[in-house]
Design a protein around this motif. Sequence first.
Motif, PDB file in Angstrom:
ATOM      1  N   PRO A 157       0.787  -1.238   0.000  1.00 49.49           N
ATOM      2  CA  PRO A 157       0.000   0.000   0.000  1.00 49.49           C
ATOM      3  C   PRO A 157       0.820   1.290   0.000  1.00 49.49           C
ATOM      4  O   PRO A 157       0.287   2.341  -0.338  1.00 49.49           O
ATOM      5  CB  PRO A 157      -0.837  -0.102   1.276  1.00 49.49           C
ATOM      6  CG  PRO A 157      -0.825  -1.538   1.648  1.00 49.49           C
ATOM      7  CD  PRO A 157       0.457  -2.108   1.126  1.00 49.49           C
ATOM      8  N   LYS A 158       2.084   1.223   0.329  1.00 53.78           N
ATOM      9  CA  LYS A 158       2.903   2.441   0.382  1.00 53.78           C
ATOM     10  C   LYS A 158       3.748   2.647  -0.867  1.00 53.78           C
ATOM     11  O   LYS A 158       4.577   3.549  -0.922  1.00 53.78           O
ATOM     12  CB  LYS A 158       3.799   2.405   1.615  1.00 53.78           C
ATOM     13  CG  LYS A 158       2.977   2.439   2.892  1.00 53.78           C
ATOM     14  CD  LYS A 158       3.838   2.450   4.107  1.00 53.78           C
ATOM     15  CE  LYS A 158       2.905   2.372   5.304  1.00 53.78           C
ATOM     16  NZ  LYS A 158       3.431   2.873   6.509  1.00 53.78           N
ATOM     17  N   ASN A 159       3.544   1.835  -1.887  1.00 54.23           N
ATOM     18  CA  ASN A 159       4.354   1.886  -3.094  1.00 54.23           C
ATOM     19  C   ASN A 159       3.942   3.090  -3.945  1.00 54.23           C
ATOM     20  O   ASN A 159       2.913   3.079  -4.611  1.00 54.23           O
ATOM     21  CB  ASN A 159       4.182   0.582  -3.879  1.00 54.23           C
ATOM     22  CG  ASN A 159       5.120   0.471  -5.047  1.00 54.23           C
ATOM     23  OD1 ASN A 159       5.253   1.394  -5.835  1.00 54.23           O
ATOM     24  ND2 ASN A 159       5.734  -0.693  -5.180  1.00 54.23           N
ATOM     25  N   ASP A 160       4.757   4.135  -3.911  1.00 62.16           N
ATOM     26  CA  ASP A 160       4.437   5.377  -4.623  1.00 62.16           C
ATOM     27  C   ASP A 160       4.417   5.200  -6.135  1.00 62.16           C
ATOM     28  O   ASP A 160       3.642   5.849  -6.833  1.00 62.16           O
ATOM     29  CB  ASP A 160       5.422   6.485  -4.237  1.00 62.16           C
ATOM     30  CG  ASP A 160       5.223   6.960  -2.810  1.00 62.16           C
ATOM     31  OD1 ASP A 160       4.087   6.850  -2.286  1.00 62.16           O
ATOM     32  OD2 ASP A 160       6.195   7.444  -2.202  1.00 62.16           O
ATOM     33  N   GLU A 161       5.271   4.324  -6.635  1.00 61.47           N
ATOM     34  CA  GLU A 161       5.308   4.060  -8.079  1.00 61.47           C
ATOM     35  C   GLU A 161       3.975   3.479  -8.550  1.00 61.47           C
ATOM     36  O   GLU A 161       3.425   3.900  -9.574  1.00 61.47           O
ATOM     37  CB  GLU A 161       6.444   3.081  -8.369  1.00 61.47           C
ATOM     38  CG  GLU A 161       7.162   3.316  -9.654  1.00 61.47           C
ATOM     39  CD  GLU A 161       8.381   2.392  -9.808  1.00 61.47           C
ATOM     40  OE1 GLU A 161       9.137   2.659 -10.741  1.00 61.47           O
ATOM     41  OE2 GLU A 161       8.576   1.429  -9.037  1.00 61.47           O
ATOM     42  N   LEU A 162       3.440   2.541  -7.797  1.00 61.81           N
ATOM     43  CA  LEU A 162       2.147   1.945  -8.146  1.00 61.81           C
ATOM     44  C   LEU A 162       1.008   2.941  -7.971  1.00 61.81           C
ATOM     45  O   LEU A 162       0.077   2.971  -8.780  1.00 61.81           O
ATOM     46  CB  LEU A 162       1.890   0.680  -7.322  1.00 61.81           C
ATOM     47  CG  LEU A 162       2.599  -0.579  -7.798  1.00 61.81           C
ATOM     48  CD1 LEU A 162       2.537  -1.679  -6.744  1.00 61.81           C
ATOM     49  CD2 LEU A 162       2.014  -1.075  -9.114  1.00 61.81           C
ATOM     50  N   LYS A 163       1.076   3.765  -6.927  1.00 66.10           N
ATOM     51  CA  LYS A 163       0.038   4.792  -6.725  1.00 66.10           C
ATOM     52  C   LYS A 163      -0.004   5.744  -7.915  1.00 66.10           C
ATOM     53  O   LYS A 163      -1.068   6.048  -8.448  1.00 66.10           O
ATOM     54  CB  LYS A 163       0.301   5.589  -5.452  1.00 66.10           C
ATOM     55  CG  LYS A 163      -0.052   4.885  -4.185  1.00 66.10           C
ATOM     56  CD  LYS A 163       0.239   5.779  -2.980  1.00 66.10           C
ATOM     57  CE  LYS A 163       0.084   5.049  -1.679  1.00 66.10           C
ATOM     58  NZ  LYS A 163       0.406   5.911  -0.524  1.00 66.10           N
ATOM     59  N   SER A 164       1.165   6.199  -8.313  1.00 68.17           N
ATOM     60  CA  SER A 164       1.255   7.121  -9.443  1.00 68.17           C
ATOM     61  C   SER A 164       0.754   6.466 -10.728  1.00 68.17           C
ATOM     62  O   SER A 164       0.031   7.082 -11.518  1.00 68.17           O
ATOM     63  CB  SER A 164       2.711   7.578  -9.604  1.00 68.17           C
ATOM     64  OG  SER A 164       2.861   8.372 -10.746  1.00 68.17           O
ATOM     65  N   LEU A 165       1.130   5.212 -10.932  1.00 61.33           N
ATOM     66  CA  LEU A 165       0.700   4.486 -12.127  1.00 61.33           C
ATOM     67  C   LEU A 165      -0.811   4.292 -12.126  1.00 61.33           C
ATOM     68  O   LEU A 165      -1.463   4.465 -13.155  1.00 61.33           O
ATOM     69  CB  LEU A 165       1.422   3.143 -12.207  1.00 61.33           C
ATOM     70  CG  LEU A 165       1.123   2.278 -13.425  1.00 61.33           C
ATOM     71  CD1 LEU A 165       1.433   3.006 -14.734  1.00 61.33           C
ATOM     72  CD2 LEU A 165       1.920   0.976 -13.339  1.00 61.33           C
ATOM     73  N   LEU A 166      -1.377   3.957 -10.988  1.00 63.11           N
ATOM     74  CA  LEU A 166      -2.833   3.802 -10.890  1.00 63.11           C
ATOM     75  C   LEU A 166      -3.532   5.103 -11.269  1.00 63.11           C
ATOM     76  O   LEU A 166      -4.481   5.096 -12.058  1.00 63.11           O
ATOM     77  CB  LEU A 166      -3.236   3.365  -9.481  1.00 63.11           C
ATOM     78  CG  LEU A 166      -4.735   3.313  -9.205  1.00 63.11           C
ATOM     79  CD1 LEU A 166      -5.449   2.351 -10.140  1.00 63.11           C
ATOM     80  CD2 LEU A 166      -4.997   2.933  -7.753  1.00 63.11           C
ATOM     81  N   GLN A 167      -3.058   6.206 -10.734  1.00 64.86           N
ATOM     82  CA  GLN A 167      -3.668   7.503 -11.051  1.00 64.86           C
ATOM     83  C   GLN A 167      -3.554   7.812 -12.542  1.00 64.86           C
ATOM     84  O   GLN A 167      -4.501   8.312 -13.155  1.00 64.86           O
ATOM     85  CB  GLN A 167      -3.031   8.599 -10.205  1.00 64.86           C
ATOM     86  CG  GLN A 167      -3.391   8.474  -8.738  1.00 64.86           C
ATOM     87  CD  GLN A 167      -2.563   9.368  -7.841  1.00 64.86           C
ATOM     88  OE1 GLN A 167      -1.562   9.949  -8.253  1.00 64.86           O
ATOM     89  NE2 GLN A 167      -2.960   9.461  -6.580  1.00 64.86           N
ATOM     90  N   LYS A 168      -2.420   7.499 -13.126  1.00 65.01           N
ATOM     91  CA  LYS A 168      -2.223   7.718 -14.564  1.00 65.01           C
ATOM     92  C   LYS A 168      -3.203   6.884 -15.380  1.00 65.01           C
ATOM     93  O   LYS A 168      -3.802   7.364 -16.350  1.00 65.01           O
ATOM     94  CB  LYS A 168      -0.775   7.369 -14.936  1.00 65.01           C
ATOM     95  CG  LYS A 168      -0.428   7.617 -16.384  1.00 65.01           C
ATOM     96  CD  LYS A 168       1.051   7.292 -16.627  1.00 65.01           C
ATOM     97  CE  LYS A 168       1.460   7.561 -18.037  1.00 65.01           C
ATOM     98  NZ  LYS A 168       2.890   7.276 -18.260  1.00 65.01           N
ATOM     99  N   CYS A 169      -3.375   5.618 -15.006  1.00 62.20           N
ATOM    100  CA  CYS A 169      -4.297   4.720 -15.718  1.00 62.20           C
ATOM    101  C   CYS A 169      -5.726   5.243 -15.642  1.00 62.20           C
ATOM    102  O   CYS A 169      -6.442   5.289 -16.652  1.00 62.20           O
ATOM    103  CB  CYS A 169      -4.244   3.315 -15.125  1.00 62.20           C
ATOM    104  SG  CYS A 169      -2.675   2.465 -15.316  1.00 62.20           S
TER     105      CYS A 169
END
Length: 196
Positions: A157-169
């Motif tokens: 849950p703290k993975n900023d790379e995945l958070k950013s990618l999710l928002q981009k998607c």
Amino acid sequence: TATTKTTTTTTPEGVENPSTKEGGDEDDPKEQAAKAEVAKLMVDPKLSSSNEQQQDEALEIKKLGNAEFVKKEWQEAVGHYSRAIELFPTEATLYSNRSASFMALGRYDDALRDAVFCQELRPDWPKSYYRLAVARLALERYEDAAVAAWEGLAKDPKNDELKSLLQKCVKKGRKVHREEKQSNRSSSSSGSSDGS
């Protein structure tokens, strides 16, 4: 018949669930074929066996691939990772790295296939979901990409790379949806003025 899995995940802070869809690949024959290949690999000892010497050699070859990747010599990196996979076909990091190389080459279907292998071999590794999301995003499968990123965030849950990618998607998916909606309105309003 398809079965629906029920999972409970904690919502990463500030991130909304992109979909109730599980997995995102139910209708994608390429992903299903890759999963079938991994399943076959895992049950056939002739395909999955590698001794310690082969594994060590594969990891040395991986280093050569990594060096080529850093130099942006992606085709050469693919060659090294492919050779390493021949020696150690159940090592997820090899598929992950080759997937990244395929992405750099614009070979998105190949990147997706390797991302599926990576995710199937290491389902608890957040990077495998990242690779899957990136490949799906490149193939303009925005909801499926968001689902992969979401599932990765469930693992970390703290993975900023995945958070950013999710928002981009989600952002790209919404934009395409709005454009399609606008296009449909335009074509239906122009088609209704035929005088009847």
